[in-house]
Design an enzyme around this catalytic site. Structure first.
Site, PDB file in Angstrom:
ATOM      1  N   PHE C 124       0.784  -1.054  -0.149  1.00  0.00           N
ATOM      2  CA  PHE C 124       0.093  -0.055   0.087  1.00  0.00           C
ATOM      3  C   PHE C 124       0.790   1.089  -0.025  1.00  0.00           C
ATOM      4  O   PHE C 124       2.108   1.101   0.426  1.00  0.00           O
ATOM      5  CB  PHE C 124      -0.954  -0.007   1.138  1.00  0.00           C
ATOM      6  CG  PHE C 124      -2.395   0.190   1.060  1.00  0.00           C
ATOM      7  CD1 PHE C 124      -3.011  -0.828   0.086  1.00  0.00           C
ATOM      8  CD2 PHE C 124      -3.161   1.158   1.580  1.00  0.00           C
ATOM      9  CE1 PHE C 124      -4.326  -0.860  -0.190  1.00  0.00           C
ATOM     10  CE2 PHE C 124      -4.430   1.088   1.202  1.00  0.00           C
ATOM     11  CZ  PHE C 124      -5.181   0.209   0.362  1.00  0.00           C
ATOM     12  N   GLN C 237      -7.661  14.749   4.901  1.00  0.00           N
ATOM     13  CA  GLN C 237      -7.079  13.900   3.700  1.00  0.00           C
ATOM     14  C   GLN C 237      -8.153  13.686   2.379  1.00  0.00           C
ATOM     15  O   GLN C 237      -9.348  13.492   2.820  1.00  0.00           O
ATOM     16  CB  GLN C 237      -6.787  12.521   4.254  1.00  0.00           C
ATOM     17  CG  GLN C 237      -6.317  11.602   3.083  1.00  0.00           C
ATOM     18  CD  GLN C 237      -5.739  10.208   3.406  1.00  0.00           C
ATOM     19  OE1 GLN C 237      -6.462   9.369   3.885  1.00  0.00           O
ATOM     20  NE2 GLN C 237      -4.600  10.193   3.809  1.00  0.00           N
ATOM     21  N   HIS C 239      -8.738  11.764  -0.353  1.00  0.00           N
ATOM     22  CA  HIS C 239      -8.205  10.488  -1.224  1.00  0.00           C
ATOM     23  C   HIS C 239      -8.046  10.578  -2.786  1.00  0.00           C
ATOM     24  O   HIS C 239      -9.131  11.232  -3.130  1.00  0.00           O
ATOM     25  CB  HIS C 239      -9.266   9.068  -0.831  1.00  0.00           C
ATOM     26  CG  HIS C 239      -8.963   8.012  -1.294  1.00  0.00           C
ATOM     27  ND1 HIS C 239      -8.625   7.552  -2.365  1.00  0.00           N
ATOM     28  CD2 HIS C 239      -8.573   6.838  -0.168  1.00  0.00           C
ATOM     29  CE1 HIS C 239      -8.295   6.064  -2.166  1.00  0.00           C
ATOM     30  NE2 HIS C 239      -8.212   5.744  -0.982  1.00  0.00           N
ATOM     31  N   LEU C 253     -15.599   5.973  -2.895  1.00  0.00           N
ATOM     32  CA  LEU C 253     -14.183   5.583  -2.834  1.00  0.00           C
ATOM     33  C   LEU C 253     -13.817   4.321  -3.785  1.00  0.00           C
ATOM     34  O   LEU C 253     -14.513   3.543  -4.035  1.00  0.00           O
ATOM     35  CB  LEU C 253     -13.690   5.102  -1.523  1.00  0.00           C
ATOM     36  CG  LEU C 253     -12.431   4.829  -1.102  1.00  0.00           C
ATOM     37  CD1 LEU C 253     -11.718   6.340  -1.145  1.00  0.00           C
ATOM     38  CD2 LEU C 253     -12.476   4.371   0.441  1.00  0.00           C
ATOM     39  N   GLU C 256      -7.469   2.261  -2.633  1.00  0.00           N
ATOM     40  CA  GLU C 256      -5.942   2.192  -3.224  1.00  0.00           C
ATOM     41  C   GLU C 256      -5.441   0.823  -3.484  1.00  0.00           C
ATOM     42  O   GLU C 256      -4.435   0.941  -4.074  1.00  0.00           O
ATOM     43  CB  GLU C 256      -5.304   2.866  -1.920  1.00  0.00           C
ATOM     44  CG  GLU C 256      -3.786   3.013  -1.936  1.00  0.00           C
ATOM     45  CD  GLU C 256      -3.142   3.879  -1.029  1.00  0.00           C
ATOM     46  OE1 GLU C 256      -3.880   4.537  -0.186  1.00  0.00           O
ATOM     47  OE2 GLU C 256      -2.085   3.789  -0.623  1.00  0.00           O
ATOM     48  N   ARG C 317      -1.036   9.426   0.034  1.00  0.00           N
ATOM     49  CA  ARG C 317      -2.330  10.013  -0.659  1.00  0.00           C
ATOM     50  C   ARG C 317      -2.298  11.353  -0.998  1.00  0.00           C
ATOM     51  O   ARG C 317      -2.653  11.842  -2.095  1.00  0.00           O
ATOM     52  CB  ARG C 317      -3.416   9.644   0.350  1.00  0.00           C
ATOM     53  CG  ARG C 317      -3.760   8.175   0.477  1.00  0.00           C
ATOM     54  CD  ARG C 317      -4.832   7.889   1.163  1.00  0.00           C
ATOM     55  NE  ARG C 317      -5.502   6.460   1.254  1.00  0.00           N
ATOM     56  CZ  ARG C 317      -5.881   5.690   2.022  1.00  0.00           C
ATOM     57  NH1 ARG C 317      -6.607   6.267   2.981  1.00  0.00           N
ATOM     58  NH2 ARG C 317      -6.378   4.544   1.729  1.00  0.00           N
ATOM     59  N   HIS C 382     -11.829  12.270   2.403  1.00  0.00           N
ATOM     60  CA  HIS C 382     -11.849  11.080   2.922  1.00  0.00           C
ATOM     61  C   HIS C 382     -11.815  11.051   4.307  1.00  0.00           C
ATOM     62  O   HIS C 382     -12.530  10.070   5.002  1.00  0.00           O
ATOM     63  CB  HIS C 382     -10.970  10.356   2.171  1.00  0.00           C
ATOM     64  CG  HIS C 382     -10.829   8.943   2.561  1.00  0.00           C
ATOM     65  ND1 HIS C 382     -11.944   8.240   2.223  1.00  0.00           N
ATOM     66  CD2 HIS C 382      -9.596   8.064   3.009  1.00  0.00           C
ATOM     67  CE1 HIS C 382     -11.486   6.814   2.607  1.00  0.00           C
ATOM     68  NE2 HIS C 382     -10.348   6.796   2.905  1.00  0.00           N
ATOM     69  N   ARG C 417      -2.404  10.548   6.429  1.00  0.00           N
ATOM     70  CA  ARG C 417      -2.497   9.209   6.966  1.00  0.00           C
ATOM     71  C   ARG C 417      -1.989   8.164   5.838  1.00  0.00           C
ATOM     72  O   ARG C 417      -2.506   8.545   4.898  1.00  0.00           O
ATOM     73  CB  ARG C 417      -3.991   8.901   7.425  1.00  0.00           C
ATOM     74  CG  ARG C 417      -4.254   7.454   7.796  1.00  0.00           C
ATOM     75  CD  ARG C 417      -5.579   7.244   8.394  1.00  0.00           C
ATOM     76  NE  ARG C 417      -6.546   7.474   7.181  1.00  0.00           N
ATOM     77  CZ  ARG C 417      -7.187   6.519   6.560  1.00  0.00           C
ATOM     78  NH1 ARG C 417      -6.180   5.695   6.308  1.00  0.00           N
ATOM     79  NH2 ARG C 417      -7.971   6.693   5.584  1.00  0.00           N
TER      80      ARG C 417
END
Lengths: 254, 259, 613
Positions: C124, C237, C239, C253, C256, C317, C382, C417
């Protein structure tokens, strides 16, 4: 551009109600839930409807669209004939609270009665994907309760006191087929859970938005496990001459 | 919460808000199944015209009359047919089909049926007997073996002058072969078999036998995915096989020898 | 007549508000420690936003990459958060996450497996090693269902569809909460020695968001009014990959994992533009050429230890979101104002197996078959890194007896994050919050509910009906969303932030006079929105003020007028709180001092030229 779609939405509570007509401005790719939100925003601020994720992942927006149990967030307007009126009603099987919202608390009560995962003493937690695949299908359940709604044992015969319903058969199957679980729930299935009430007419499978093969992969295998224990004459005979009562879910089938 | 429904008006049969033609499927099921039941019962009563050359009607297999030289004054088809009939009657797919289309319980999804808490499902006699499906599977597997033997025999044509049998193939051979293949596809996609062969295991990877059984389970599962289709195709195939032999034997149709 | 006899009243040791991952985990822990525990949530149990989490739980279990360990996870988290994280939280998080995952498995979670029967982990963004424990792309559902089952069988009392509007206090300490039942509109009082806020984020203040209606900043607002502080609220954040079309799902969403499993980002010229945006601090671990990126994917798929560096799509991100934003702004976007995310070069079976819900999401909602054609994606609001300021070891806020965990709390993630750190955050700090709340309840005496506070809370909710004239809450909500989207979005400038604060002041006044003319208190979403709206406006103000305060660009906070880091701001967190005059105050608070050994870890990190991962 501004195409208009006629909606009929059930408005009312336990004392009664009626279908109310609304006009909805159509946008490309719109789903029924978008239409309901538009009605809330512009015409009926108090229209009651449950929703959360709007992506068919949480199972909140269950209702009946033109008579079919569906998730509102997954039901697209362009799936319908352009002239067709979109009629949205609450799910039928559970007591109405208001408009599209029903009291589904019975389901949560049932869930409490199912003994949770009880690891075997020998559980080493080395588990392989082959075993996970079968259980993971059941874990996809988003608890929209559309299967509970459409199941005729609950919907038409109102046997909520004798049958747990398809959702909880899936739940039990998931536990019974977990490679580390050591509990045998066949007696519960046969008696309290009322597995025998299911006559495998498969409506639960037809409405499942997660495409879980509820009947073939959960209910029928459970029926067979119960048959192993209670209805198989050859096994009963075998048990008699062997003088042993093997539980059918032990490591190698018993 | 028992006894409390959100809608207070009682269900009428067929009451629904669905606007699609939900009744087509049960209607077709009734027509299909009834046609087969009527024909097969009639055919079983005939006690004749079940053999033509090397072909034997599946309704009359195994041919116990010929084997034992019994002079039976009833059609012996009935001493055999209860096995496949029982297998199909207790089959999970057919249960769905006839509960829906004959018993209207329910006639369709989200379609009304007379409201009653007296419904017992498969918890009491007679439907509790559906749990014996696996026993019918064992017996049906034996009958299936005879049908494979019949299909094999259908490749050997005897000369009229009782000379040696010669290898060959007629349209009837294909009919019997298709019959037994579809019946096999149906029988080996059986939900009970799927359970017995591996589904009953809680762990597919604990030991070598479990892994083999997992593979077998996977195979049965694959057939089982199309159990409905196998059920109908094999039903048609077995009925047609009898019809073919019967009509040939009666001289109405003429079997074509391919080689 | 006392409040307790006037309103339905329940008494507990620990009251947990919010039933997502953090709330459930907190309630399980509190109840396991013997505290009488109640769990209150706005939706039905199991519907919380955690179900939307897709990618996985970050935990350095080292099942796939044996080099992994808590130290690396700690470093990754600090680097991802651009070093303004609370170091202690980052440390506890990295150390405890593996145990929390194993525990989840014992409770029934069935994660994807490695060939040798261990829990599988996937790559990730921002994580040096493959670290995310997952179940396809529905890890959040697996987690919430597992916790839900564990919770109900442990005897937690769950109050579903019950919304808290105010925290009650007994002097300085917490005394419970005032709430209404959504179903009936009746009021209810929870008397409790400790309260744990696990209410999630604030996404509904924005127009394009991946968040559900519940995300209205309730916990942050409740805590603020009760006297707690809000930390780092500017770090919001976006996304990078939300759906952009059709309109009804814009913001939804796109996990990721699509990129983690080989997805490529391209502009309308077909360029993989993320290779242009690799910051120096990520050069050691990110491929600089397409060929190397493709090699990494091939190695991962073959189940090998990768020798190549990760694709640029797997940058953190904030960097990817800005990259996409710039492509669109400079005219290289897709037809519906996003960019292309393409996984169709991978075998269709692989895509369906690894990303089943993405496959269905695009097929059902956008008529796009992701195994054959690219998706169109763009940034979506997000997650808020900031939140209620808590003691890192106990999760207790500045108000004695008031705890917070999960997205509602701040500190762990710093300025940005990393994907997967949210689910592990919920587990680790949910547990700690529950544990310490139960601990607190053991020593605290029974709280006293102040009648005036309860009556005031009831009056506030009643007034939405009794006001003669006022605006519709939906209208004000739409204006708030538009305004926040355009003025306090991915890129911020002084001018727009000032404007946003002016606008917020007028919206606040209008929202104070909002009213609902239709229906009654029975399940009336319009009425519910009246209160949620006030929470959103308050929290939006905290975001805008903090954004105005931090005159630098760091992580998810990008100031066009202050590009780059500013050493002054590198040393502080922003803290918002209610001043004596009732107005919001904001100040910079020095970062807690990091112990030498952790400092050293980060320094070696900065110098060490790691070849791969």
């Amino acid at each position: 551009m501004a195409e208009v779609r006629k909606f009929k939405v059930y408005r009312g509570d336990k004392n009664g109600g009626q279908l109310t007509e609304y006009n909805v401005q159509v946008e490309p790719g719109m789903v029924v839930l978008d239409g309901i939100h538009q009605i809330q925003r512009t015409q009926a601020a108090d229209l009651a409807c449950r929703w959360n994720c709007k992506a068919a992942k949480c199972g909140s927006c269950s209702a009946e669209v033109n008579g079919k149990p569906r998730l509102l967030c997954k039901t697209r307007l362009d799936d319908f004939d352009p002239a067709e009126i979109i009629t949205v009603r609450p799910v039928k099987t559970f007591p109405l609270i208001r408009d599209l919202v029903c009291d589904v608390s019975w389901n949560f009560e049932v869930n409490k009665k199912i003994p949770p995962l009880t690891p075997k003493k020998t559980a080493d937690w080395v588990m392989h994907q082959e075993d996970m695949d079968r259980v993971q299908e059941f874990r996809k359940c988003i608890e929209c309760f559309l299967c509970q709604n459409v199941c005729h044992v609950l919907r038409n015969h109102d046997l909520k006191d004798r049958f747990y319903g398809p959702r909880f058969m899936v739940r039990i199957a998931c536990l019974e087929m977990h490679p580390m679980d050591g509990l045998d729930r066949t007696k519960l299935l046969k008696d309290e859970a009322g597995l025998g009430f299911c006559n495998i007419t498969k409506c639960c499978t037809e409405v499942c938005p997660e495409e879980i093969h509820i009947t073939d992969n959960a209910i029928i295998p459970l029926k067979e496990r119960v048959a192993d224990r209670h209805y198989d004459p050859l096994r009963a005979f075998w048990r008699k001459i062997m003088g042993a009562d093997h539980p059918c879910t032990c490591a190698d089938g018993g | 919460m028992a006894g409390i429904l959100s809608v207070t008006d009682p269900d009428r049969l067929g009451k629904t808000d669905r606007v699609d033609a939900w009744w087509v499927e049960p209607l077709l099921t009734v027509l299909g199944l009834t046609a087969f039941i009527v024909y097969s019962t009639w055919a079983a009563f005939q006690g004749d015209h079940y053999r033509f050359g090397p072909y034997l009607s599946p309704f009359y297999s195994p041919n116990i009359k010929e084997w034992f030289g019994w002079n039976l004054d009833f059609s012996f088809a009935f001493s055999i047919l209860w096995v496949p009939a029982g297998f199909r009657a207790t089959c999970y797919y057919y249960r769905k089909a006839y509960y829906r289309s004959y018993f209207m319980d329910p006639p369709g999804c989200a379609v009304g049926e007379p409201h009653g808490r007296s419904y017992l499902g498969e918890t009491e006699f007679p439907f509790i007997l559906q749990n014996l499906h696996r026993c019918f599977f064992y017996l049906a597997a034996i009958v299936l073996a005879f049908l494979w033997y019949d299909a094999y025999e259908a490749f050997f044509f005897k000369d009229a002058a009782t000379g040696p049998a010669t290898f060959g193939m007629g349209v009837g051979t294909i009919v019997l072969l298709v019959n037994v293949v579809t019946l096999t596809g149906f029988s080996f996609g059986c939900n009970s078999l799927r359970h017995l062969i591996g589904g009953k295991l809680d762990c597919f990877t604990c030991g070598a036998t479990a892994r083999i059984r997992h593979k077998l389970w996977g195979g049965v599962s694959l057939l089982n995915l199309r159990h409905t289709e196998w059920a109908w195709v094999s039903l048609f195939a077995v009925g047609f096989a009898d019809l073919y032999v019967r009509l040939c034997s009666m001289g109405i149709w003429h079997d074509i020898r391919i080689f | 007549m006392s409040a307790e006899s006037k309103y339905e009243t329940h008494e507990y040791d620990v009251l947990v508000i919010g039933a997502g991952g953090a709330g459930l985990r907190a309630a399980i822990e509190a109840s396991a420690m013997g505290a009488r525990t109640a769990l209150v949530c706005k939706s039905l149990l199991g519907k919380a936003h955690t179900v939307m989490a897709e990618g996985g739980i970050a935990a350095a279990m080292a099942n796939v990459d044996p080099q992994d360990g808590w130290e690396t996870h700690f470093k990754d988290t600090m680097r991802g958060g651009v070093f303004v994280n609370n170091w202690r939280m980052a440390q506890l998080h990295a150390q405890q996450a593996p145990d929390r995952v194993r525990e989840l498995e014992r409770w029934g979670a069935v994660f994807d497996r490695t060939h040798d029967g261990k829990i599988l982990q996937r790559a990730f963004g921002g994580h040096t090693y493959r670290r995310l424990v997952h179940v396809g792309d529905r890890t959040g559902l697996e987690m919430i269902r597992t916790l839900q089952e564990k919770g109900v069988h442990q005897g937690i009392d769950v109050f579903m569809e019950c919304a808290v509007t105010r925290l009650l206090k007994d002097g300085d300490r917490i005394a419970g909460a005032f709430a209404y039942w959504r179903e009936t509109g009746r009021y209810v009082i929870f008397k409790s020695k400790a309260v744990v806020l696990c209410t999630g984020g604030i996404g509904k203040a924005y127009k394009i968001t991946s968040n559900s209606w519940e995300y209205t900043g309730d916990g942050q607002a409740l805590a603020y009014h009760a006297g707690a502080e809000l930390l780092d609220m500017e770090f919001l954040q976006f996304h990078p990959t939300g759906m952009v079309w059709p309109p009804g799902v814009s913001g939804l969403l796109v996990t990721e994992s699509v990129r983690g499993d080989g997805g490529q980002l391209r502009n309308n010229k077909g360029e993989r533009f993320m290779f242009k945006h690799i910051p120096d601090r990520y050069k050691p671990q990110i491929s600089e050429t397409e060929a190397e990126a493709n090699q990494w994917i091939a190695e991962i798929r073959a189940g090998k230890q990768p020798t190549a560096r990760k694709p640029a799509e797997l940058l953190p991100r904030d960097i990817v979101a800005r990259g996409i934003y710039m492509e669109v702004k400079e005219g290289r976007g897709s037809p519906h104002g996003g960019v292309f995310l393409d996984i169709s070069h991978m075998p269709a079976e692989y895509v369906k197996k690894k990303l089943p819900s993405m496959y269905h999401q695009f097929k059902d909602l956008a008529d796009v078959d992701i195994t054959r054609e690219p998706m169109e994606v763009g940034p979506t609001t997000h997650y808020i890194m900031g939140g209620i300021r808590v003691n890192p070891d106990t999760q207790e806020s500045a108000v004695p007896g008031l705890f917070a965990a999960g997205e509602a709390a701040g500190g762990l993630h710093g300025a940005n994050r990393l994907g997967g750190n949210s689910l592990s955050d919920l587990l680790v700090f949910g547990k700690l919050a529950g544990e310490h709340a139960a601990q607190h309840a053991k020593t605290a005496g029974p709280p006293k509910v102040d009648d005036a506070q309860a009556d005031g809370a009831a009056r506030e909710m009643n007034e939405f009906f009794t006001r003669a004239d006022g605006e519709n809450p939906y209208q004000i909500h739409a204006e708030l969303q538009d305004m926040m989207q355009s003025l306090v979005g991915i890129f911020r400038v002084e001018d727009e932030l000032r404007k946003s604060l002016e606008k917020l002041a007028t919206l606040k006044n209008r929202a104070a006079r909002v009213c609902i003319k239709e229906g009654n208190k029975m399940f009336n979403p319009g009425w519910h929105l009246c209160k949620d709206l006030q929470n959103m406006i308050l929290i939006a103000e905290a975001v805008a003020r903090a954004a105005q305060f931090r005159k630098e660009s760091r992580g998810a906070h990008s100031r066009l007028d202050h590009p780059g880091f500013n050493p002054e701001f590198a040393k502080v967190n922003t803290v918002a709180f209610k001043g004596r005059d009732g107005a919001m105050q904001l100040e910079g608070r020095p970062l807690p001092e990091m112990p030498a050994e952790l400092k050293q870890l980060i320094e070696t990190e900065k110098n060490h030229k790691e070849r791969h991962g």
